[in-house]
Write a protein that holds these residues in place. Structure first.
Motif, PDB file in Angstrom:
ATOM      1  N   ALA A 158      -6.425  29.573  -4.789  1.00 12.99           N
ATOM      2  CA  ALA A 158      -5.634  28.342  -4.919  1.00 12.99           C
ATOM      3  C   ALA A 158      -5.820  27.451  -3.699  1.00 12.99           C
ATOM      4  O   ALA A 158      -5.916  26.226  -3.822  1.00 12.99           O
ATOM      5  CB  ALA A 158      -4.166  28.674  -5.111  1.00 12.99           C
ATOM      6  N   THR A 159      -5.887  28.064  -2.542  1.00 15.28           N
ATOM      7  CA  THR A 159      -6.093  27.290  -1.319  1.00 15.28           C
ATOM      8  C   THR A 159      -7.451  26.619  -1.334  1.00 15.28           C
ATOM      9  O   THR A 159      -7.570  25.419  -1.060  1.00 15.28           O
ATOM     10  CB  THR A 159      -5.967  28.199  -0.084  1.00 15.28           C
ATOM     11  OG1 THR A 159      -4.683  28.835  -0.106  1.00 15.28           O
ATOM     12  CG2 THR A 159      -6.109  27.410   1.198  1.00 15.28           C
ATOM     13  N   LEU A 160      -8.492  27.364  -1.690  1.00 20.38           N
ATOM     14  CA  LEU A 160      -9.848  26.816  -1.713  1.00 20.38           C
ATOM     15  C   LEU A 160     -10.012  25.735  -2.783  1.00 20.38           C
ATOM     16  O   LEU A 160     -10.734  24.762  -2.582  1.00 20.38           O
ATOM     17  CB  LEU A 160     -10.866  27.934  -1.933  1.00 20.38           C
ATOM     18  CG  LEU A 160     -10.998  28.942  -0.782  1.00 20.38           C
ATOM     19  CD1 LEU A 160     -11.940  30.071  -1.171  1.00 20.38           C
ATOM     20  CD2 LEU A 160     -11.451  28.261   0.498  1.00 20.38           C
ATOM     21  N   ALA A 161      -9.327  25.908  -3.903  1.00 25.21           N
ATOM     22  CA  ALA A 161      -9.439  24.944  -5.001  1.00 25.21           C
ATOM     23  C   ALA A 161      -8.576  23.702  -4.764  1.00 25.21           C
ATOM     24  O   ALA A 161      -8.661  22.737  -5.522  1.00 25.21           O
ATOM     25  CB  ALA A 161      -9.040  25.607  -6.315  1.00 25.21           C
ATOM     26  N   GLY A 162      -7.739  23.741  -3.740  1.00 22.49           N
ATOM     27  CA  GLY A 162      -6.869  22.610  -3.468  1.00 22.49           C
ATOM     28  C   GLY A 162      -5.692  22.503  -4.412  1.00 22.49           C
ATOM     29  O   GLY A 162      -5.053  21.463  -4.504  1.00 22.49           O
ATOM     30  N   SER A 163      -5.373  23.592  -5.129  1.00 18.23           N
ATOM     31  CA  SER A 163      -4.269  23.552  -6.091  1.00 18.23           C
ATOM     32  C   SER A 163      -2.982  24.159  -5.526  1.00 18.23           C
ATOM     33  O   SER A 163      -1.983  24.265  -6.236  1.00 18.23           O
ATOM     34  CB  SER A 163      -4.665  24.276  -7.379  1.00 18.23           C
ATOM     35  OG  SER A 163      -4.950  25.631  -7.114  1.00 18.23           O
ATOM     36  N   TRP A 164      -3.001  24.531  -4.267  1.00 19.76           N
ATOM     37  CA  TRP A 164      -1.813  25.119  -3.645  1.00 19.76           C
ATOM     38  C   TRP A 164      -0.690  24.091  -3.601  1.00 19.76           C
ATOM     39  O   TRP A 164      -0.919  22.918  -3.329  1.00 19.76           O
ATOM     40  CB  TRP A 164      -2.132  25.594  -2.231  1.00 19.76           C
ATOM     41  CG  TRP A 164      -0.947  26.176  -1.537  1.00 19.76           C
ATOM     42  CD1 TRP A 164      -0.489  27.439  -1.654  1.00 19.76           C
ATOM     43  CD2 TRP A 164      -0.048  25.502  -0.649  1.00 19.76           C
ATOM     44  NE1 TRP A 164       0.644  27.611  -0.891  1.00 19.76           N
ATOM     45  CE2 TRP A 164       0.929  26.416  -0.259  1.00 19.76           C
ATOM     46  CE3 TRP A 164       0.035  24.210  -0.154  1.00 19.76           C
ATOM     47  CZ2 TRP A 164       1.968  26.113   0.608  1.00 19.76           C
ATOM     48  CZ3 TRP A 164       1.068  23.894   0.713  1.00 19.76           C
ATOM     49  CH2 TRP A 164       2.008  24.837   1.088  1.00 19.76           C
ATOM     50  N   GLN A 165       0.537  24.544  -3.903  1.00 15.59           N
ATOM     51  CA  GLN A 165       1.697  23.666  -3.841  1.00 15.59           C
ATOM     52  C   GLN A 165       2.795  24.321  -3.024  1.00 15.59           C
ATOM     53  O   GLN A 165       3.123  25.490  -3.241  1.00 15.59           O
ATOM     54  CB  GLN A 165       2.219  23.367  -5.245  1.00 15.59           C
ATOM     55  CG  GLN A 165       1.259  22.544  -6.069  1.00 15.59           C
ATOM     56  CD  GLN A 165       1.857  22.188  -7.416  1.00 15.59           C
ATOM     57  OE1 GLN A 165       3.059  22.255  -7.621  1.00 15.59           O
ATOM     58  NE2 GLN A 165       1.004  21.807  -8.337  1.00 15.59           N
ATOM     59  N   LEU A 166       3.369  23.554  -2.117  1.00 21.98           N
ATOM     60  CA  LEU A 166       4.460  24.040  -1.295  1.00 21.98           C
ATOM     61  C   LEU A 166       5.672  24.341  -2.162  1.00 21.98           C
ATOM     62  O   LEU A 166       6.019  23.560  -3.053  1.00 21.98           O
ATOM     63  CB  LEU A 166       4.816  22.973  -0.254  1.00 21.98           C
ATOM     64  CG  LEU A 166       5.948  23.333   0.685  1.00 21.98           C
ATOM     65  CD1 LEU A 166       5.589  22.898   2.091  1.00 21.98           C
ATOM     66  CD2 LEU A 166       7.239  22.696   0.248  1.00 21.98           C
ATOM     67  N   GLU A 167       6.281  25.485  -1.942  1.00 21.11           N
ATOM     68  CA  GLU A 167       7.516  25.842  -2.636  1.00 21.11           C
ATOM     69  C   GLU A 167       8.626  25.937  -1.602  1.00 21.11           C
ATOM     70  O   GLU A 167       8.537  26.710  -0.649  1.00 21.11           O
ATOM     71  CB  GLU A 167       7.365  27.168  -3.372  1.00 21.11           C
ATOM     72  CG  GLU A 167       8.568  27.492  -4.203  1.00 21.11           C
ATOM     73  CD  GLU A 167       8.335  28.626  -5.167  1.00 21.11           C
ATOM     74  OE1 GLU A 167       9.316  29.291  -5.507  1.00 21.11           O
ATOM     75  OE2 GLU A 167       7.189  28.839  -5.577  1.00 21.11           O
ATOM     76  N   ARG A 168       9.654  25.150  -1.771  1.00 21.22           N
ATOM     77  CA  ARG A 168      10.747  25.087  -0.799  1.00 21.22           C
ATOM     78  C   ARG A 168      11.665  26.310  -0.900  1.00 21.22           C
ATOM     79  O   ARG A 168      11.759  26.939  -1.950  1.00 21.22           O
ATOM     80  CB  ARG A 168      11.548  23.807  -1.003  1.00 21.22           C
ATOM     81  CG  ARG A 168      10.682  22.589  -0.773  1.00 21.22           C
ATOM     82  CD  ARG A 168      11.476  21.303  -0.708  1.00 21.22           C
ATOM     83  NE  ARG A 168      10.608  20.229  -0.282  1.00 21.22           N
ATOM     84  CZ  ARG A 168      10.306  19.954   0.981  1.00 21.22           C
ATOM     85  NH1 ARG A 168      10.812  20.681   1.945  1.00 21.22           N
ATOM     86  NH2 ARG A 168       9.504  18.962   1.285  1.00 21.22           N
ATOM     87  N   CYS A 169      12.318  26.601   0.218  1.00 23.04           N
ATOM     88  CA  CYS A 169      13.264  27.716   0.288  1.00 23.04           C
ATOM     89  C   CYS A 169      14.538  27.216   0.964  1.00 23.04           C
ATOM     90  O   CYS A 169      14.479  26.616   2.042  1.00 23.04           O
ATOM     91  CB  CYS A 169      12.647  28.857   1.097  1.00 23.04           C
ATOM     92  SG  CYS A 169      13.772  30.251   1.376  1.00 23.04           S
TER      93      CYS A 169
END
Length: 93
Positions: free
Chosen positions: A73-84
Motif C-alpha cells: 500500500a505504501t509503494l502503490a501510494g494507496s496508504w491512508q492515514l487512520e485517526r485515533c
C-alpha cells in the motif's frame, strides 16, 4: 540563559497546557494533545493521534495510524492515514 523544561517542537504538533513529556518521546505533526496529559519516556505518537485532556501514556507506548499496514500500500501510494482518539482520562501502557 537556558530555560528549564524547554523543548523543540520540530513537527508543529499541538500540545496543551500543563503537559509532562518524558525523554526520547517523538510527537509527529498532526498530533493534538489536550491539557494535563502525561507522556512517559520512549513513546511514539504518529500523525493522526488525538489525546483528550488528562490522558496518561506509559513508557514505550507506540501508536499506529494504519489498521492494516503493508509495504504494498505504501509503494502503490494507496496508504491512508487512520485517526485515533484517546478519550479524556484514559491510561495507556
Amino acid at each position: 540563559g537556558v530555560r528549564l523544561n524547554a523543548f523543540i517542537n520540530l513537527y508543529g504538533c499541538s500540545i496543551g497546557d500543563d503537559c509532562m513529556i518524558g525523554t526520547f518521546v517523538e510527537i509527529q505533526r498532526d498530533v493534538d494533545i489536550g491539557p494535563r496529559c502525561r507522556i512517559q519516556s520512549h513513546s511514539f505518537l504518529c500523525s493522526g493521534i488525538t489525546l483528550e485532556a488528562d490522558v496518561f501514556v506509559g513508557h514505550g507506548v507506540m501508536f499506529i495510524n494504519d489498521r492494516h499496514p503493508t509495504v504494498a500500500a505504501t509503494l502503490a501510494g494507496s496508504w491512508q492515514l487512520e485517526r485515533c482518539l484517546v478519550k479524556r482520562g484514559a491510561s495507556i501502557g
